[in-house]
Write a protein that holds these residues in place. Structure first.
Motif, PDB file in Angstrom:
ATOM      1  N   ARG A 415      33.358  51.197  38.311  1.00 57.70           N
ATOM      2  CA  ARG A 415      33.996  51.756  37.110  1.00 57.70           C
ATOM      3  C   ARG A 415      34.681  53.088  37.444  1.00 57.70           C
ATOM      4  O   ARG A 415      35.723  53.412  36.863  1.00 57.70           O
ATOM      5  N   GLN A 416      34.091  53.853  38.360  1.00 55.95           N
ATOM      6  CA  GLN A 416      34.752  55.096  38.775  1.00 55.95           C
ATOM      7  C   GLN A 416      36.063  54.810  39.499  1.00 55.95           C
ATOM      8  O   GLN A 416      37.061  55.528  39.307  1.00 55.95           O
ATOM      9  N   LEU A 417      36.066  53.772  40.332  1.00 57.42           N
ATOM     10  CA  LEU A 417      37.319  53.394  40.991  1.00 57.42           C
ATOM     11  C   LEU A 417      38.356  52.958  39.963  1.00 57.42           C
ATOM     12  O   LEU A 417      39.540  53.308  40.063  1.00 57.42           O
ATOM     13  N   GLU A 418      37.924  52.189  38.967  1.00 58.53           N
ATOM     14  CA  GLU A 418      38.862  51.769  37.924  1.00 58.53           C
ATOM     15  C   GLU A 418      39.360  52.954  37.111  1.00 58.53           C
ATOM     16  O   GLU A 418      40.479  52.941  36.600  1.00 58.53           O
ATOM     17  N   GLY A 419      38.524  53.986  36.977  1.00 55.64           N
ATOM     18  CA  GLY A 419      38.962  55.189  36.266  1.00 55.64           C
ATOM     19  C   GLY A 419      40.088  55.921  36.971  1.00 55.64           C
ATOM     20  O   GLY A 419      40.816  56.697  36.338  1.00 55.64           O
ATOM     21  N   MET A 420      40.250  55.691  38.260  1.00 57.72           N
ATOM     22  CA  MET A 420      41.353  56.312  38.987  1.00 57.72           C
ATOM     23  C   MET A 420      42.674  55.607  38.734  1.00 57.72           C
ATOM     24  O   MET A 420      43.735  56.153  39.030  1.00 57.72           O
ATOM     25  N   CYS A 421      42.634  54.382  38.210  1.00 56.20           N
ATOM     26  CA  CYS A 421      43.858  53.636  37.933  1.00 56.20           C
ATOM     27  C   CYS A 421      44.524  54.195  36.675  1.00 56.20           C
ATOM     28  O   CYS A 421      43.854  54.487  35.685  1.00 56.20           O
ATOM     29  N   ALA A 422      45.832  54.314  36.730  1.00 59.73           N
ATOM     30  CA  ALA A 422      46.570  54.908  35.613  1.00 59.73           C
ATOM     31  C   ALA A 422      47.070  53.874  34.627  1.00 59.73           C
ATOM     32  O   ALA A 422      47.465  54.228  33.505  1.00 59.73           O
ATOM     33  N   THR A 423      47.100  52.613  34.987  1.00 54.46           N
ATOM     34  CA  THR A 423      47.619  51.572  34.101  1.00 54.46           C
ATOM     35  C   THR A 423      46.652  50.398  34.081  1.00 54.46           C
ATOM     36  O   THR A 423      45.795  50.243  34.957  1.00 54.46           O
ATOM     37  N   ARG A 424      46.813  49.592  33.059  1.00 51.66           N
ATOM     38  CA  ARG A 424      45.988  48.386  32.951  1.00 51.66           C
ATOM     39  C   ARG A 424      46.297  47.416  34.086  1.00 51.66           C
ATOM     40  O   ARG A 424      45.412  46.737  34.603  1.00 51.66           O
ATOM     41  N   GLY A 425      47.558  47.360  34.494  1.00 49.69           N
ATOM     42  CA  GLY A 425      47.927  46.482  35.600  1.00 49.69           C
ATOM     43  C   GLY A 425      47.230  46.874  36.893  1.00 49.69           C
ATOM     44  O   GLY A 425      46.844  46.005  37.686  1.00 49.69           O
ATOM     45  N   SER A 426      47.047  48.184  37.110  1.00 54.52           N
ATOM     46  CA  SER A 426      46.346  48.625  38.316  1.00 54.52           C
ATOM     47  C   SER A 426      44.884  48.203  38.294  1.00 54.52           C
ATOM     48  O   SER A 426      44.320  47.790  39.318  1.00 54.52           O
ATOM     49  N   VAL A 427      44.268  48.281  37.116  1.00 60.74           N
ATOM     50  CA  VAL A 427      42.870  47.850  36.996  1.00 60.74           C
ATOM     51  C   VAL A 427      42.751  46.348  37.253  1.00 60.74           C
ATOM     52  O   VAL A 427      41.853  45.884  37.974  1.00 60.74           O
ATOM     53  N   GLU A 428      43.664  45.578  36.686  1.00 59.79           N
ATOM     54  CA  GLU A 428      43.626  44.129  36.899  1.00 59.79           C
ATOM     55  C   GLU A 428      43.878  43.776  38.355  1.00 59.79           C
ATOM     56  O   GLU A 428      43.267  42.839  38.890  1.00 59.79           O
ATOM     57  N   ARG A 429      44.773  44.525  39.011  1.00 60.50           N
ATOM     58  CA  ARG A 429      45.012  44.247  40.429  1.00 60.50           C
ATOM     59  C   ARG A 429      43.775  44.567  41.271  1.00 60.50           C
ATOM     60  O   ARG A 429      43.457  43.841  42.229  1.00 60.50           O
TER      61      ARG A 429
END
Length: 621
Positions: A415-429
């Motif tokens: 979840r911390q790594l996902e928190g570094m993503c700025a967009t929803r697409g980055s989280v999905e990738r």
């Protein structure tokens, strides 16, 4: 008024002319004068009112009437009909006079039509030629542009070679096989010898690489656009050589930019030092994105920065005495989870310190580096691989508390790594990446659930399989946690059920992907207890029915030989019939052993415990 009179007169004349006066109501002669008159439709319509024979007779009568009217009309105007030919005596001359100008007009129109057709064909032919010329011109411009860009790339590569010679850091022979490992080695050699380029020279070289990569990418686009041209096909080996040479130089430059700079006194750089030039590294990453070499850039970042960092953190973690294989015990799960949380936290903090700008640039919305996935392919893949290699016990379900704590710790870190993503697409990738899937496959949750299932279900089964009814201990039914406010059970089997239910719904045992399985386990535990109580009830009823039947059968004997003595009733603490200590043969086991001889007060304890279980199931589950 006059118009209405004229209409009525015309209608009457028409009716008189068509013989309407003698026709039936359903036959309208004016219908025959409609331009799109259809005989079949008319007959199909009229036969709905009259038979075909009647229709035929009426039409025949109407035809006869029309012929009669025709003769009458001709006879009325016969004089005019006879004199018509005399009045048309000069018509032929007028026709001859009118024919000549009409023929001349027709010839002129034909001539104009041919001229227009010829002009149209000429225009179409001119447009086709113009289109062909435009196509040829576009192809010529494309060839010239390809040639110009290829020459420009050659010139830029010569500038790169010159800069390499001036700094004495150029590789011996850049080949397509030059990758991250060779780049790292070259960077280390140059830093160790002290003859590498300065920071200014390195930044200029990376900028030049970015420019060359943009031109090579443009050249590849133009070559793909004109792939059917022989000239462009002849340039394909040249373009391939350019990409290979640029790939090798790009790997070396990115490795130099990411390698920590040596100290001012010439001593080796500290492993925890920041990269030499983040700005130069960003230019190199842009060059890799333009060139389509995302995998090469990710491999360099992983081997130069992430891999040494993770190896150092894991080594320090193991040096502090944290074992890779957790031992069992009350606090083993929490200790293992805290140790893994500290390790992953230190790894993430170090990565943010060294690669923060690069990660932010690659994860920013609309970034030119969106094709480079450093978070998944460089960070997550290296971390999960290093943990599996150096600390395989982290993923082992052999100690369920430690496995539970490590799994939740890893989810929190993700979840911390996902928190570094700025967009929803980055989280999905990130979630759909191969590294994420590989990490989640290492957690064998099925084995974890199987072990707990056998442990929890086995505990309840042992408690319910006893041949005597054990009372609850004084402190067993005090209740803890979710069950603290409920009534206390009186039987050891009920205490075991509630303890197993607490474990089946405890946050310290249940994992998110296993929620449905643990819920089913809780329902199975309740069903097993219900089956146990039901079996005891059935055995009790059968025993009572057998005693009643025996009493009825011995009523006659009782009047002669005296009263019948009932069988002795044993308490819950005494040996049950058929038990190993009774000396008899194999008898009933489980609830069938104690239910028939259960005293009334202990029977009330069973009923009370069933009510307690029902209340607690409704309050918790």
């Amino acid at each position: 008024m006059a118009e209405e009179t004229a209409i009525v007169t015309a209608t009457s004349d028409s009716s008189l002319l068509l013989g309407r006066a003698g026709c039936p109501v359903w036959l309208n002669p004016e219908r025959f004068l409609i331009p799109d008159f259809n005989a079949d439709a008319c007959v199909a319509d009229l036969r709905r009112y009259v038979p075909l024979a009647t229709l035929q007779n009426e039409l025949s009568n109407y035809l006869a009437t029309l012929k009669t009217k025709l003769v009458e009309v001709i006879n009325e105007d016969y004089a005019d009909y006879v004199g018509l030919s005399g009045r048309l005596a000069n018509v032929e001359g007028s026709v001859v006079r009118m024919r000549k100008p009409l023929l001349e007009l027709r010839d002129k129109l034909h001539a104009v039509q041919e001229a227009v057709r010829s002009e149209l064909n000429s225009l179409n032919q001119g447009l086709r030629k113009r289109k062909e010329v435009a196509t040829q011109r576009a192809l010529l411009e494309l060839i010239l542009e390809v040639s110009h860009v290829a020459a420009k790339v050659d010139k830029l590569l010569e500038e790169l070679a010159a800069s390499d010679k001036s700094t004495s850091t150029a590789p011996a022979a850049p080949t397509p096989a030059l990758g991250a490992a060779s780049g790292v080695a070259s960077a280390a050699d140059s830093n160790g010898s002290g003859s590498g380029p300065s920071d200014v020279e390195l930044l200029a070289q990376c900028r030049l690489l970015e420019r060359v990569a943009a031109e090579v990418s443009r050249l590849a686009f133009l070559a793909n656009k004109g792939k059917d041209l022989a000239f462009v096909r002849s340039l394909e080996p040249r373009i391939t050589a350019h990409r290979a040479a640029l790939r090798g130089r790009l790997s070396t430059a990115l490795a130099l930019a990411l390698t920590p700079a040596p100290a001012a006194d010439g001593s080796p750089a500290s492993p925890s030092s920041c990269p030499r030039s983040i700005t130069a590294a960003l230019h190199a990453l842009h060059a890799a994105a333009d060139l389509g070499e995302a995998a090469t850039a990710e491999a360099v970042v992983r081997s130069v920065v992430v891999a040494p960092l993770v190896e150092r953190q894991v080594g320090e973690h193991k040096a502090r005495g944290h074992s890779s294989v957790p031992v069992g015990g009350a606090g083993s799960g929490a200790a293992s989870g805290n140790a893994l949380s500290a390790l992953l936290g230190s790894i993430l903090a170090a990565i943010r310190a060294q690669l923060g700008p690069l990660l932010d640039a690659s994860l920013a919305p609309g970034s030119a580096l969106r094709s480079i996935d450093l978070l998944s392919n460089a960070v997550l893949d290296e971390v999960q691989g290093a943990l599996a290699a150096a600390m395989p016990g982290v993923f082992s379900p052999g100690v369920p508390p430690a496995f539970h704590a490590n799994y939740l710790t890893t989810l929190a870190w993700l979840r911390q790594l996902e928190g570094m993503c700025a967009t929803r697409g980055s989280v999905e990738r990130l979630r759909s990446s191969a590294a994420y899937a590989s990490l989640m496959r290492r957690w064998n949750t099925s084995v974890y659930f199987s072990m707990l299932y056998q442990e929890i279900a086995g505990e309840l089964e042992d408690a319910l399989s006893a041949d005597k009814l054990e009372p609850a201990a004084a402190s067993a039914g005090s209740g803890v946690g979710l069950f603290a406010s409920m009534a206390s059970p009186q039987l050891a089997a009920t205490v075991a059920l509630l303890r197993c239910l607490r474990r089946a719904v405890s946050p310290d045992i249940v994992l998110p992907p296993l929620t449905d399985r643990f819920l089913r386990l809780a329902l199975q535990l309740a069903q097993r207890y219900a089956t146990w109580v039901s079996a005891a009830t059935t055995a009790r009823r059968e025993a009572v029915a057998a005693v009643a039947a025996g009493a009825v059968a011995g009523a006659g004997t009782a009047t002669v030989g005296g009263p019948v003595t009932p069988p002795p009733v044993q308490g819950a603490g005494s040996g049950a019939a058929g038990s190993p200590g009774s000396g008899g043969g194999a008898g009933p086991s489980g609830s069938a052993a104690w239910a028939p001889i259960l005293p009334a007060d202990e029977l009330f304890a069973v009923v009370s415990d069933t009510l307690v279980v029902r209340v607690r199931l409704r309050g918790v589950l």
